[in-house]
Design an enzyme around this catalytic site. Structure first.
Site, short mmCIF file in Angstrom:
data_model
loop_
_atom_site.label_atom_id
_atom_site.label_comp_id
_atom_site.label_asym_id
_atom_site.label_seq_id
_atom_site.Cartn_x
_atom_site.Cartn_y
_atom_site.Cartn_z
N GLU A 57 0.77 -1.26 0.09
CA GLU A 57 -0.02 -0.09 0.03
C GLU A 57 0.75 1.42 0.12
O GLU A 57 0.48 2.15 -0.65
CB GLU A 57 -0.94 -0.21 1.26
CG GLU A 57 -1.80 -1.22 1.18
CD GLU A 57 -1.30 -2.12 2.05
OE1 GLU A 57 -2.17 -2.97 3.04
OE2 GLU A 57 -0.09 -2.54 2.01
N CYS A 89 -0.66 0.49 7.58
CA CYS A 89 -1.06 0.89 6.38
C CYS A 89 -2.46 1.51 6.28
O CYS A 89 -2.67 2.15 5.53
CB CYS A 89 -0.91 -0.37 5.30
SG CYS A 89 0.76 -1.00 4.88
N ALA A 167 14.04 -44.76 -6.80
CA ALA A 167 15.40 -45.10 -6.85
C ALA A 167 15.37 -46.66 -6.96
O ALA A 167 14.70 -47.33 -6.95
CB ALA A 167 16.07 -44.98 -5.51
N MET A 168 16.92 -47.04 -7.84
CA MET A 168 17.00 -48.33 -7.97
C MET A 168 17.40 -49.01 -6.68
O MET A 168 17.42 -48.51 -5.72
CB MET A 168 18.07 -48.47 -8.77
CG MET A 168 18.32 -47.61 -10.27
SD MET A 168 16.62 -48.17 -11.20
CE MET A 168 17.33 -49.70 -11.81
N SER A 173 19.69 -42.97 -7.69
CA SER A 173 18.63 -41.97 -7.96
C SER A 173 19.07 -40.82 -8.90
O SER A 173 17.93 -40.10 -9.15
CB SER A 173 17.95 -41.61 -6.69
OG SER A 173 18.69 -40.94 -5.91
N ARG A 189 12.23 -24.46 -3.68
CA ARG A 189 13.17 -24.39 -2.40
C ARG A 189 13.24 -22.81 -2.23
O ARG A 189 13.28 -22.41 -0.99
CB ARG A 189 14.42 -25.06 -2.75
CG ARG A 189 14.54 -26.51 -2.73
CD ARG A 189 15.97 -26.65 -2.89
NE ARG A 189 16.10 -28.02 -2.88
CZ ARG A 189 17.39 -28.77 -2.67
NH1 ARG A 189 18.60 -28.09 -2.66
NH2 ARG A 189 17.50 -30.07 -2.58
N THR A 201 18.67 -39.78 3.99
CA THR A 201 19.09 -39.06 2.78
C THR A 201 20.37 -38.35 3.02
O THR A 201 20.81 -38.28 2.29
CB THR A 201 17.80 -37.99 2.57
OG1 THR A 201 16.75 -38.54 2.18
CG2 THR A 201 18.21 -37.00 1.21
N ARG A 212 19.75 -23.46 -5.45
CA ARG A 212 20.73 -22.96 -6.45
C ARG A 212 19.93 -22.76 -8.04
O ARG A 212 19.18 -23.69 -8.02
CB ARG A 212 21.93 -24.17 -6.71
CG ARG A 212 22.50 -24.46 -5.61
CD ARG A 212 23.68 -25.60 -5.72
NE ARG A 212 22.77 -26.92 -5.87
CZ ARG A 212 22.21 -27.62 -5.00
NH1 ARG A 212 22.08 -27.33 -3.74
NH2 ARG A 212 21.71 -28.74 -5.35
N GLY A 301 13.30 -39.42 1.54
CA GLY A 301 12.94 -40.80 1.15
C GLY A 301 11.64 -41.34 1.47
O GLY A 301 10.87 -40.68 2.10
#
Length: 370
Positions: A57, A89, A167-168, A173, A189, A201, A212, A301
Site C-alpha cells: 500500500e 497501512c 530409486a534403483m 537415484s 526451495r 537422505t 541453486r 525418502g
C-alpha cells in the site's frame, strides 16, 4: 460476488500478479500487491518486496502522490492496522484520502483479523472484501496456515518414474528427472521458509539443502535447513552444515556430548520425542511456526515421507514424474505399512498437472477423512 464489477475483478487480478513478484523475498511476511485506480486509470501500484521493507500500500501511495485522493485501493490482503517494523497501512490509506478499499481477503493475523477494514470504515471509507479470495490464499498458503492453525504448511516434493519408483534397488537415484524439473525444484526451495530432510537422505546422498538457480534468474535467500535425526547420527562434516544460513537438527535422543559436537559444527539441536524413539512431527510443525516458518519443503525418502503422510502433516504433494520405467525391484514412493485393502487407500485430490521439460509435475492434496 455480485457487489464486484468486471473492473474490480480485472484490477484485483493485476494486484495478485504484483503480489506474486514477492514470491521469493517476503518471507516470513505475506506476499501482497496493491493497485490504486481513479477515474478508470491506474495512478499507483506496488507490492511488498522484502520483509522489513515498505508494504504494498505504501509503495502504491508513494507512486500515486496526490492522485491517491478519491481512488479505490485494491489490495490482496487486508491492510495492517498495528505497528510492526513499519507503520499501519490503514492509517496511510486514510491520510491519503482514498474513497474505497477492496481487499481480496481479511488478514488471518490475530493482530489484524478484520480490524484494519473496520478502522477504514470508521474513517468513512467504503470497504469490501472477498474478491478473488481463493487466489489470494493460494499465494500465501504458509502464512495463512501459520496464522489460522499455528503450524507450518508442508509441501512434500518427490521424483518418480512412470511406474512409481524413486530409486534403483541399489539406492541410485540421480537423476530420475531432467534439468528443467530440477530447476523447478529450486524454485520451490526458493519460495520455502525451510527445507526439511531425514538422516537417511543425509547419510546416503550428503545433500547441501540449499537453493541453486540459473545465473541471473533470482538471488536466492537460503531457507532454514532442517534434518530429522532421531538418534543423532549426523556426521559433523555433513555438507548441509557447511552452507550459509542456519541449520536445525531435530532429534528424539538426548546425547549432550554429541549435541555439543553438532552445535560446534554450526547446527542448533532440538529435542522433540513422541514418546518412543521417533520425532513428534506434529509438534515440530508447531515449533517451526513459532519460529515464523511459513512453508516447509520436505525432500526425503520413502520412510520419512510415509511417516509424514501418516502423521497428517503434509498439506501438498508435488510429484515430478519422468517418462521412464525402473522396474519392480526399484524403491517405491512412500513407505506406508498397514494399507491392505482399497478401503485403506489414501485419497488425493489432483489440483494441477503440467509438463516441465520432458517430465510431468503433479500437484495433489491429501484428502482429510470426515
Amino acid at each position: 460476488m455480485s457487489e464486484f464489477t468486471t473492473t474490480d475483478i480485472a484490477t484485483m487480478s493485476h494486484a495478485l500478479q504484483l503480489a506474486e513478484r514477492g514470491l521469493y523475498s517476503t518471507d516470513p511476511n505475506p506476499r501482497v500487491g496493491c493497485v490504486l485506480l481513479r477515474d478508470g486509470r491506474v495512478v499507483g501500484e506496488g507490492w511488498h518486496e522484502f520483509a522489513g521493507g515498505p508494504h504494498a500500500e505504501v509503495m502504491a501511495l508513494e507512486q500515486a502522490g496526490e492522485a491517491a485522493a478519491g481512488a479505490t485501493a485494491y489490495i490482496t490482503l487486508e491492510p495492517c492496522c498495528h505497528h510492526g517494523k513499519t507503520p499501519p497501512c490503514s492509517e496511510a490509506l486514510i491520510k491519503a484520502g482514498v474513497s474505497r478499499v477492496v481487499a481480496a481477503m481479511e488478514d488471518p493475523n490475530p493482530q489484524v483479523a478484520g480490524e484494519g477494514l473496520k478502522q477504514l470504515q470508521q474513517a468513512g471509507i467504503s470497504v469490501a472484501s472477498g474478491l478473488l479470495q481463493a487466489q489470494a490464499e493460494a499465494l500465501n498458503p504458509g502464512f495463512v496456515t501459520r496464522m489460522r492453525e499455528q503450524r507450518s504448511f508442508v509441501r512434500c516434493k518427490l521424483a518418480m518414474s512412470l511406474d512409481g519408483r524413486t530409486a534403483m534397488a541399489s539406492g541410485e537415484s540421480q537423476w530420475i528427472t531432467g534439468e528443467a524439473a530440477r530447476h523447478d525444484v529450486h524454485r520451490l526451495r526458493a519460495r520455502s521458509s525451510a527445507i526439511m530432510s531425514g538422516i537417511g537422505t543425509v547419510l546416503a546422498d550428503d545433500p547441501s539443502l540449499t537453493v541453486r538457480t540459473p545465473e541471473g534468474e533470482l538471488k536466492p535467500r537460503q531457507p532454514l535447513r532442517v534434518v530429522l535425526d532421531p538418534h543423532l547420527s549426523t556426521p559433523t562434516h555433513a555438507r548441509f552444515l557447511q552452507q550459509p544460513g542456519s541449520a536445525l537438527i531435530v532429534t528424539a535422543t538426548e546425547e549432550p556430548a554429541v549435541q555439543e559436537q553438532l552445535e560446534q559444527a554450526g547446527a542448533e539441536v532440538l529435542y522433540l520425542p513422541n514418546g518412543s524413539d521417533a520425532i513428534d512431527l506434529q509438534r515440530l510443525m508447531v515449533e517451526l511456526a513459532g519460529r515464523e516458518i511459513n512453508e516447509v519443503l520436505l525432500e526425503t525418502g520413502a520412510i520419512l515421507s510415509g511417516a509424514a503422510l501418516h502423521a497428517g502433516i503434509i498439506d501438498e504433494l508435488v510429484i515430478y514424474m519422468a517418462p521412464k520405467l525402473m522396474g519392480d525391484g526399484a524403491r517405491g514412493l512412500f513407505h506406508t505399512p498397514g494399507l491392505e485393502s482399497l478401503a485403506d487407500a489414501i485419497e488425493l485430490k489432483i489440483s494441477d498437472i503440467r509438463a516441465v521439460g520432458n517430465d510431468w509435475r503433479i500437484t495433489a492434496i491429501p484428502c482429510v477423512a470426515d
